[in-house]
Motif scaffolding. Structure first.
Motif, PDB file in Angstrom:
ATOM      1  N   THR A   5      29.205 -54.449  17.661  1.00  0.00           N
ATOM      2  CA  THR A   5      29.892 -55.472  18.574  1.00  0.00           C
ATOM      3  C   THR A   5      30.596 -56.168  17.444  1.00  0.00           C
ATOM      4  O   THR A   5      31.798 -56.709  17.636  1.00  0.00           O
ATOM      5  CB  THR A   5      28.999 -56.391  19.541  1.00  0.00           C
ATOM      6  OG1 THR A   5      28.421 -55.449  20.306  1.00  0.00           O
ATOM      7  CG2 THR A   5      29.888 -57.117  20.276  1.00  0.00           C
ATOM      8  N   MET A  64      36.227 -48.277  19.745  1.00  0.00           N
ATOM      9  CA  MET A  64      35.024 -48.381  20.471  1.00  0.00           C
ATOM     10  C   MET A  64      34.646 -47.057  20.648  1.00  0.00           C
ATOM     11  O   MET A  64      33.471 -46.863  20.955  1.00  0.00           O
ATOM     12  CB  MET A  64      35.499 -49.122  21.868  1.00  0.00           C
ATOM     13  CG  MET A  64      35.688 -50.371  21.810  1.00  0.00           C
ATOM     14  SD  MET A  64      36.103 -51.292  23.282  1.00  0.00           S
ATOM     15  CE  MET A  64      36.980 -52.798  22.769  1.00  0.00           C
ATOM     16  N   LYS A  69      30.426 -46.404  22.192  1.00  0.00           N
ATOM     17  CA  LYS A  69      30.392 -47.272  23.538  1.00  0.00           C
ATOM     18  C   LYS A  69      30.273 -46.743  24.673  1.00  0.00           C
ATOM     19  O   LYS A  69      31.195 -45.689  24.752  1.00  0.00           O
ATOM     20  CB  LYS A  69      31.036 -48.552  23.181  1.00  0.00           C
ATOM     21  CG  LYS A  69      30.975 -49.393  22.123  1.00  0.00           C
ATOM     22  CD  LYS A  69      29.587 -50.043  22.489  1.00  0.00           C
ATOM     23  CE  LYS A  69      29.369 -51.233  21.219  1.00  0.00           C
ATOM     24  NZ  LYS A  69      28.034 -51.991  21.592  1.00  0.00           N
ATOM     25  N   PRO A  70      29.895 -46.930  25.692  1.00  0.00           N
ATOM     26  CA  PRO A  70      29.710 -46.233  26.906  1.00  0.00           C
ATOM     27  C   PRO A  70      31.109 -46.750  27.595  1.00  0.00           C
ATOM     28  O   PRO A  70      31.736 -47.591  27.274  1.00  0.00           O
ATOM     29  CB  PRO A  70      28.604 -47.086  27.974  1.00  0.00           C
ATOM     30  CG  PRO A  70      28.030 -47.836  27.059  1.00  0.00           C
ATOM     31  CD  PRO A  70      28.591 -48.040  25.611  1.00  0.00           C
ATOM     32  N   THR A  71      31.834 -45.596  28.242  1.00  0.00           N
ATOM     33  CA  THR A  71      32.902 -45.660  28.999  1.00  0.00           C
ATOM     34  C   THR A  71      33.302 -46.745  29.886  1.00  0.00           C
ATOM     35  O   THR A  71      34.361 -47.544  29.821  1.00  0.00           O
ATOM     36  CB  THR A  71      33.576 -44.262  29.767  1.00  0.00           C
ATOM     37  OG1 THR A  71      33.055 -43.178  28.917  1.00  0.00           O
ATOM     38  CG2 THR A  71      34.803 -44.482  30.257  1.00  0.00           C
ATOM     39  N   SER A  72      32.248 -47.231  30.780  1.00  0.00           N
ATOM     40  CA  SER A  72      32.601 -48.505  31.665  1.00  0.00           C
ATOM     41  C   SER A  72      32.324 -49.716  30.822  1.00  0.00           C
ATOM     42  O   SER A  72      33.101 -50.657  31.051  1.00  0.00           O
ATOM     43  CB  SER A  72      31.246 -48.363  32.535  1.00  0.00           C
ATOM     44  OG  SER A  72      30.009 -48.693  31.684  1.00  0.00           O
ATOM     45  N   TRP A  73      31.777 -49.828  29.575  1.00  0.00           N
ATOM     46  CA  TRP A  73      31.774 -50.957  28.836  1.00  0.00           C
ATOM     47  C   TRP A  73      33.000 -50.959  28.327  1.00  0.00           C
ATOM     48  O   TRP A  73      33.759 -52.136  28.031  1.00  0.00           O
ATOM     49  CB  TRP A  73      30.690 -50.833  27.620  1.00  0.00           C
ATOM     50  CG  TRP A  73      30.722 -52.074  26.989  1.00  0.00           C
ATOM     51  CD1 TRP A  73      29.714 -53.038  27.021  1.00  0.00           C
ATOM     52  CD2 TRP A  73      31.357 -52.338  25.725  1.00  0.00           C
ATOM     53  NE1 TRP A  73      29.854 -54.018  26.041  1.00  0.00           N
ATOM     54  CE2 TRP A  73      30.574 -53.607  24.999  1.00  0.00           C
ATOM     55  CE3 TRP A  73      32.050 -51.781  24.896  1.00  0.00           C
ATOM     56  CZ2 TRP A  73      31.248 -54.157  24.133  1.00  0.00           C
ATOM     57  CZ3 TRP A  73      32.615 -52.205  23.663  1.00  0.00           C
ATOM     58  CH2 TRP A  73      32.161 -53.376  23.528  1.00  0.00           C
ATOM     59  N   ILE A  74      33.703 -49.858  27.680  1.00  0.00           N
ATOM     60  CA  ILE A  74      35.098 -49.873  27.204  1.00  0.00           C
ATOM     61  C   ILE A  74      36.167 -50.189  28.239  1.00  0.00           C
ATOM     62  O   ILE A  74      36.910 -51.110  27.805  1.00  0.00           O
ATOM     63  CB  ILE A  74      35.465 -48.516  26.730  1.00  0.00           C
ATOM     64  CG1 ILE A  74      34.609 -48.053  25.359  1.00  0.00           C
ATOM     65  CG2 ILE A  74      36.983 -48.399  26.013  1.00  0.00           C
ATOM     66  CD1 ILE A  74      34.701 -46.737  25.082  1.00  0.00           C
ATOM     67  N   LYS A  75      36.239 -49.865  29.330  1.00  0.00           N
ATOM     68  CA  LYS A  75      36.938 -50.240  30.503  1.00  0.00           C
ATOM     69  C   LYS A  75      36.969 -51.940  30.707  1.00  0.00           C
ATOM     70  O   LYS A  75      38.095 -52.342  30.831  1.00  0.00           O
ATOM     71  CB  LYS A  75      36.477 -49.546  31.745  1.00  0.00           C
ATOM     72  CG  LYS A  75      37.003 -48.085  31.872  1.00  0.00           C
ATOM     73  CD  LYS A  75      36.840 -47.489  33.012  1.00  0.00           C
ATOM     74  CE  LYS A  75      37.100 -45.900  32.841  1.00  0.00           C
ATOM     75  NZ  LYS A  75      36.915 -45.283  34.270  1.00  0.00           N
ATOM     76  N   ILE A  76      35.717 -52.394  30.713  1.00  0.00           N
ATOM     77  CA  ILE A  76      35.683 -53.774  31.040  1.00  0.00           C
ATOM     78  C   ILE A  76      36.123 -54.575  29.772  1.00  0.00           C
ATOM     79  O   ILE A  76      36.978 -55.428  30.338  1.00  0.00           O
ATOM     80  CB  ILE A  76      34.124 -53.991  31.296  1.00  0.00           C
ATOM     81  CG1 ILE A  76      33.780 -53.415  32.643  1.00  0.00           C
ATOM     82  CG2 ILE A  76      33.901 -55.598  31.542  1.00  0.00           C
ATOM     83  CD1 ILE A  76      32.083 -53.575  33.076  1.00  0.00           C
ATOM     84  N   ALA A  77      35.722 -54.283  28.763  1.00  0.00           N
ATOM     85  CA  ALA A  77      36.275 -54.956  27.455  1.00  0.00           C
ATOM     86  C   ALA A  77      37.520 -54.768  27.289  1.00  0.00           C
ATOM     87  O   ALA A  77      38.427 -55.920  27.092  1.00  0.00           O
ATOM     88  CB  ALA A  77      35.345 -54.329  26.346  1.00  0.00           C
TER      89      ALA A  77
END
Length: 99
Positions: A5, A64, A69-77
């Protein structure tokens, strides 16, 4: 804070520091062939900030993905970064236009 991070945040800060230069060269590249006449009025001011936003988010997405990093985390970020970066680039565009 995790090391990954911190790396992502440092990359975002570096891109933010160079954002006026990216926007300046984007406007120069769009202005050279006369795209400001093709994209008349407000359309030019909506399109020009989108290009450095896409470049910045593409670089950050690659970082990322590299850090796994997880795909869902990348989408949100990235959705949050896109909103903030487009707003910042649009405001810089407005300041560049003001004389």
């Amino acid at each position: 804070m995790e090391r990954d991070t911190a790396i992502i945040m440092a990359s975002g800060i570096v891109l933010f520091i160079f954002s006026p230069f990216m926007l300046f060269f984007t406007v120069a590249i769009l202005d050279t062939p006369g795209m400001d006449r093709v994209l008349s009025g407000m359309l030019f001011y909506l399109i020009a900030p989108a290009i450095p936003t896409a470049i910045s988010c593409g670089i950050l997405a690659g970082i990322m993905k590299f850090l796994k990093k997880p795909t869902s985390w990348i989408k949100i970020a990235l959705s949050r970064i896109i909103l903030a970066a487009y707003f910042i680039f649009y405001m810089l565009m407005s300041f560049m236009q003001a004389k």
